[in-house]
Design a protein around this motif. Sequence first.
Motif, mmCIF file in Angstrom:
data_model
loop_
_atom_site.group_PDB
_atom_site.id
_atom_site.type_symbol
_atom_site.label_atom_id
_atom_site.label_comp_id
_atom_site.label_asym_id
_atom_site.label_seq_id
_atom_site.Cartn_x
_atom_site.Cartn_y
_atom_site.Cartn_z
ATOM 1 N N GLY A 262 0.806 -1.216 0.000
ATOM 2 C CA GLY A 262 0.000 0.000 0.000
ATOM 3 C C GLY A 262 0.835 1.259 0.000
ATOM 4 N N LEU A 263 1.901 1.283 0.808
ATOM 5 C CA LEU A 263 2.769 2.466 0.838
ATOM 6 C C LEU A 263 3.490 2.657 -0.491
ATOM 7 C CD1 LEU A 263 4.388 2.461 4.392
ATOM 8 C CD2 LEU A 263 2.711 4.042 3.465
ATOM 9 N N VAL A 264 3.979 1.568 -1.056
ATOM 10 C CA VAL A 264 4.660 1.671 -2.352
ATOM 11 C C VAL A 264 3.689 2.213 -3.405
ATOM 12 C CG1 VAL A 264 5.628 0.306 -4.241
ATOM 13 C CG2 VAL A 264 6.432 -0.042 -1.906
ATOM 14 N N THR A 265 2.440 1.760 -3.355
ATOM 15 C CA THR A 265 1.447 2.239 -4.311
ATOM 16 C C THR A 265 1.242 3.744 -4.198
ATOM 17 O OG1 THR A 265 0.299 0.113 -4.257
ATOM 18 C CG2 THR A 265 -0.948 2.005 -5.046
ATOM 19 N N THR A 266 1.160 4.255 -2.974
ATOM 20 C CA THR A 266 0.923 5.695 -2.800
ATOM 21 C C THR A 266 2.126 6.519 -3.246
ATOM 22 O OG1 THR A 266 1.665 5.615 -0.489
ATOM 23 C CG2 THR A 266 -0.668 5.297 -0.904
ATOM 24 N N VAL A 267 3.346 6.072 -2.929
ATOM 25 C CA VAL A 267 4.515 6.869 -3.325
ATOM 26 C C VAL A 267 4.774 6.750 -4.818
ATOM 27 C CG1 VAL A 267 5.563 6.720 -1.047
ATOM 28 C CG2 VAL A 267 6.178 5.047 -2.762
ATOM 29 N N VAL A 268 4.365 5.649 -5.431
ATOM 30 C CA VAL A 268 4.464 5.549 -6.888
ATOM 31 C C VAL A 268 3.566 6.595 -7.539
ATOM 32 C CG1 VAL A 268 3.778 4.104 -8.844
ATOM 33 C CG2 VAL A 268 5.249 3.168 -7.070
ATOM 34 N N ALA A 269 2.374 6.804 -6.976
ATOM 35 C CA ALA A 269 1.487 7.845 -7.500
ATOM 36 C C ALA A 269 2.140 9.219 -7.380
ATOM 37 C CB ALA A 269 0.155 7.810 -6.750
ATOM 38 N N VAL A 270 2.766 9.490 -6.231
ATOM 39 C CA VAL A 270 3.454 10.780 -6.045
ATOM 40 C C VAL A 270 4.635 10.890 -6.993
ATOM 41 C CG1 VAL A 270 4.784 12.153 -4.409
ATOM 42 C CG2 VAL A 270 2.708 10.984 -3.647
ATOM 43 N N GLY A 271 5.423 9.814 -7.136
ATOM 44 C CA GLY A 271 6.574 9.839 -8.033
ATOM 45 C C GLY A 271 6.185 10.069 -9.476
ATOM 46 N N ALA A 272 5.038 9.538 -9.900
ATOM 47 C CA ALA A 272 4.592 9.752 -11.275
ATOM 48 C C ALA A 272 4.286 11.223 -11.528
ATOM 49 C CB ALA A 272 3.363 8.892 -11.555
ATOM 50 N N VAL A 273 3.657 11.879 -10.544
ATOM 51 C CA VAL A 273 3.370 13.314 -10.692
ATOM 52 C C VAL A 273 4.665 14.109 -10.783
ATOM 53 C CG1 VAL A 273 2.335 15.325 -9.572
ATOM 54 C CG2 VAL A 273 1.149 13.122 -9.533
ATOM 55 N N ILE A 274 5.646 13.771 -9.939
ATOM 56 C CA ILE A 274 6.929 14.485 -9.988
ATOM 57 C C ILE A 274 7.638 14.234 -11.315
ATOM 58 C CG2 ILE A 274 9.223 14.595 -8.938
ATOM 59 C CD1 ILE A 274 7.905 13.960 -6.260
ATOM 60 N N GLY A 275 7.608 12.981 -11.784
ATOM 61 C CA GLY A 275 8.361 12.632 -12.979
ATOM 62 C C GLY A 275 7.863 13.300 -14.243
ATOM 63 N N VAL A 276 6.549 13.326 -14.455
ATOM 64 C CA VAL A 276 6.016 13.880 -15.705
ATOM 65 C C VAL A 276 5.356 15.235 -15.480
ATOM 66 C CG1 VAL A 276 5.658 11.564 -16.628
ATOM 67 C CG2 VAL A 276 3.774 12.719 -15.464
ATOM 68 N N GLY A 277 5.463 15.765 -14.255
ATOM 69 C CA GLY A 277 4.756 16.992 -13.921
ATOM 70 C C GLY A 277 5.132 18.188 -14.764
ATOM 71 N N ARG A 278 6.432 18.314 -15.101
ATOM 72 C CA ARG A 278 6.864 19.502 -15.859
ATOM 73 C C ARG A 278 6.239 19.548 -17.240
ATOM 74 N NH1 ARG A 278 7.577 22.819 -18.936
ATOM 75 N NH2 ARG A 278 9.190 24.424 -19.067
ATOM 76 N N LEU A 279 6.328 18.466 -18.002
ATOM 77 C CA LEU A 279 5.773 18.475 -19.348
ATOM 78 C C LEU A 279 4.254 18.331 -19.328
ATOM 79 C CD1 LEU A 279 8.434 16.492 -21.368
ATOM 80 C CD2 LEU A 279 8.162 18.953 -21.098
ATOM 81 N N HIS A 280 3.711 17.715 -18.295
ATOM 82 C CA HIS A 280 2.251 17.660 -18.168
ATOM 83 C C HIS A 280 1.694 19.062 -17.942
ATOM 84 C CE1 HIS A 280 -1.583 15.686 -17.542
ATOM 85 N NE2 HIS A 280 -1.760 16.377 -16.428
ATOM 86 N N ALA A 281 2.356 19.842 -17.094
ATOM 87 C CA ALA A 281 1.921 21.224 -16.872
ATOM 88 C C ALA A 281 2.073 22.047 -18.142
ATOM 89 C CB ALA A 281 2.732 21.845 -15.733
ATOM 90 N N GLU A 282 3.117 21.767 -18.898
ATOM 91 C CA GLU A 282 3.302 22.473 -20.167
ATOM 92 C C GLU A 282 2.170 22.144 -21.129
ATOM 93 O OE1 GLU A 282 6.452 21.874 -23.651
ATOM 94 O OE2 GLU A 282 7.360 22.776 -21.855
ATOM 95 N N GLY A 283 1.729 20.870 -21.131
ATOM 96 C CA GLY A 283 0.600 20.492 -21.972
ATOM 97 C C GLY A 283 -0.684 21.175 -21.557
ATOM 98 N N LEU A 284 -0.792 21.543 -20.288
ATOM 99 C CA LEU A 284 -1.950 22.282 -19.792
ATOM 100 C C LEU A 284 -1.750 23.784 -19.906
ATOM 101 C CD1 LEU A 284 -2.760 20.196 -16.568
ATOM 102 C CD2 LEU A 284 -3.842 20.047 -18.817
ATOM 103 N N GLU A 285 -0.677 24.178 -20.639
ATOM 104 C CA GLU A 285 -0.354 25.586 -20.901
ATOM 105 C C GLU A 285 -0.102 26.359 -19.609
ATOM 106 O OE1 GLU A 285 -3.486 27.168 -23.285
ATOM 107 O OE2 GLU A 285 -3.009 25.931 -25.030
ATOM 108 N N ALA A 286 0.545 25.676 -18.646
ATOM 109 C CA ALA A 286 0.866 26.338 -17.383
ATOM 110 C C ALA A 286 2.363 26.479 -17.173
ATOM 111 C CB ALA A 286 0.251 25.584 -16.213
ATOM 112 N N GLY A 287 3.193 25.749 -17.907
ATOM 113 C CA GLY A 287 4.633 25.900 -17.853
ATOM 114 C C GLY A 287 5.221 25.688 -16.467
#
Length: 701
Positions: A262-287
Amino acid sequence: MSRPASPGAPSEAHNVLAITPFRRLWISLVLSGLGDWLSLLALVSLAAIFTFDAPALVRYLAIAGVLAVKLAPAVLFSPLVGALVDRLDRRWTMVGGDVLRGLLYVSVPVVGLLAPGFALPWLFIAALLAEIVELLWTGARDSAIPNLVPRKLLGQADRLVLFTSYGTAPAAALLFAALASVSNVLGALVPSLASPEADIALYLNGLLFLAAAALVAGLQIPGHRPAKDTQSPTRDARILPSAVRGLRGAGDPVLLRGLSLGLVTTVVAVGAVIGVGRLHAEGLEAGNAGFGMLFAAVLGGMGLGAVSGPRILKLLGRRRLFGLTAVGAAVLLLFTGAVGDMVLAAVLALALGVAAGMAWATALGVVTREVEEEHRTAVHAHLNGAARLALVATAVLAPVAAGLVGDHALPLGPLTYDLRGSTVVLTVVALLGVVAAAVAHRQVNRDDPEAGPGLLPELFAALRGVEITEPVAEDDRPSGAFIVVEGGEGAGKSTQVRELTVWLRDQGFEVVSTRQPGATKLGMRLRALLLDRENSHITPRAEVLLYAADKADHVQQEILPALRRGAVVISDRYTDSLLAYQGAGRDLAASDIGDISAWAVQGLVPDLTVLLDVRPEEGLSRLGGPADRIESESVEFHERVRRGFLDLARKDPDRYLVLDSREPREKTTREIQKRVRALLPDPVPSGSEAVTGMIPVIRND
């Protein structure tokens, strides 16, 4: 339920920060922490900007490279520098580490300005060198702390340092987002800046690290080597060994596997946001501003959830809450990747972080309560190590996977849908996370001793602030009979309990006669406390809780064991007295007292309650000797008690037998015996019936 204090709790922080050398070191750590997190955000931003015209795969790989050189060395290589750190001067290692890191981060925008073609390679080189320096700096810090803080405060210092290391992340992210919000103004003033907010953040890093170095330079750190047992198992040098070490023999293996999954599952969710967050925000036109907000939301949410988690849904079982938050984190990640609005994505990321933090805090609470003390340190270290490894691996691999998927424009009739690799990765990770979290929930709640009627009824009850007290099911009800004799003062309860006990034993039954309060060791102490006239200061609410404590101990220690072996239990007073004396007599809410008493006695209801009704004047006149604290109450009080008993009997006539205590004792006894006969279990065990057959019972009269 006991739980560990939250990291860096204010009272702890105040105690340890009263030590001047440690307080100075802590301020330096705050500055270094801000600089370190700012550098991560700035370097990820620059990697995306330097590869702006490159294919999507190259951009994602560049971000993955930055995350790898920033996050992985602390986990993978920390054990290798331990021996080297012990040979270096701690103070000057920290001073030199801060100065070198500041210079390396400042050099990135300088090289980008002077040699644009070499900017990206130097970014990776500088980041890697800075992390290698940080490994030595971290080892020196961990070795210095035990020499600045007394042993009894070392745990507080360690938690405060850990909280500071992660607590500065949201602050750095908000600062970075603020810089990004004015990037257009800065870009107009200084057109040579490739990314104004990233460059300014790295220049600011230089100042933060230099200030941190200046603070440490004035410290006097003793040179002796700290004992090994003063080192926290959650520090970087022990992350990898703790994560791969098994937990055999540490407790329930299914429970521990569920907590880890369960803990690994939750931190994987957080890690995914950190990993792709920059280009995901760019895709949302937020840079960069959007990336900073996502980063601040998810990590700030984790801190908020970790601190507030133990205080949320207190009436829901901790195992239930852990499974619920683990599943919730995965579901929130699914929506975070699916929405097309930056503000809503940040809100969902905040909720995701809160769920992950609550899961972490709840897991620690479960370990503290259900794992034996000698194994807790190893379990905590394993969970922390597994979570750290999962976070780093996901943050690095998520952008790689997003790059392999790529960004695509899908024609949908007259419209075009932009399918971004970051969205696909967040969706896939979320779906896998839902499955993994569901498995973890099932494992953790497999043999939950707090399990009630079901997740949804317990959740709704916890949201309303009502605790579910599940009555004893018919199939699980003990095989004996439970009879209670109630009444006001001087009603003759003790006499009828004695008469009934003798009669039942004469019929061949095992009989346990008892009284409340006073049947157990704890009950005797509570009885003396509650009935002593010198204790007139006991408040009505405190009185309720003391009586409830006696009943909880009495039921668990005496009544339930006797009923389970088939005995007949006769109790002089039970929960009805609590409702009559403290509810009606003290004029307290009967519903509140009913909830408390039902929880205390585990929902156990008597088969029969005999109420000996007596007028207060007559009953009190029968008492011999000095009156106790309850007996000495006013006649009006005892009249309210009498009405309380009679009201209870009117509401549940099938369970009550109401008798007038003015009737002759023999008549009252016969009435009780007549009613009790229908309730009695078979005194001959079922397994013996085949042997006895039709043989008559021979009694010596």
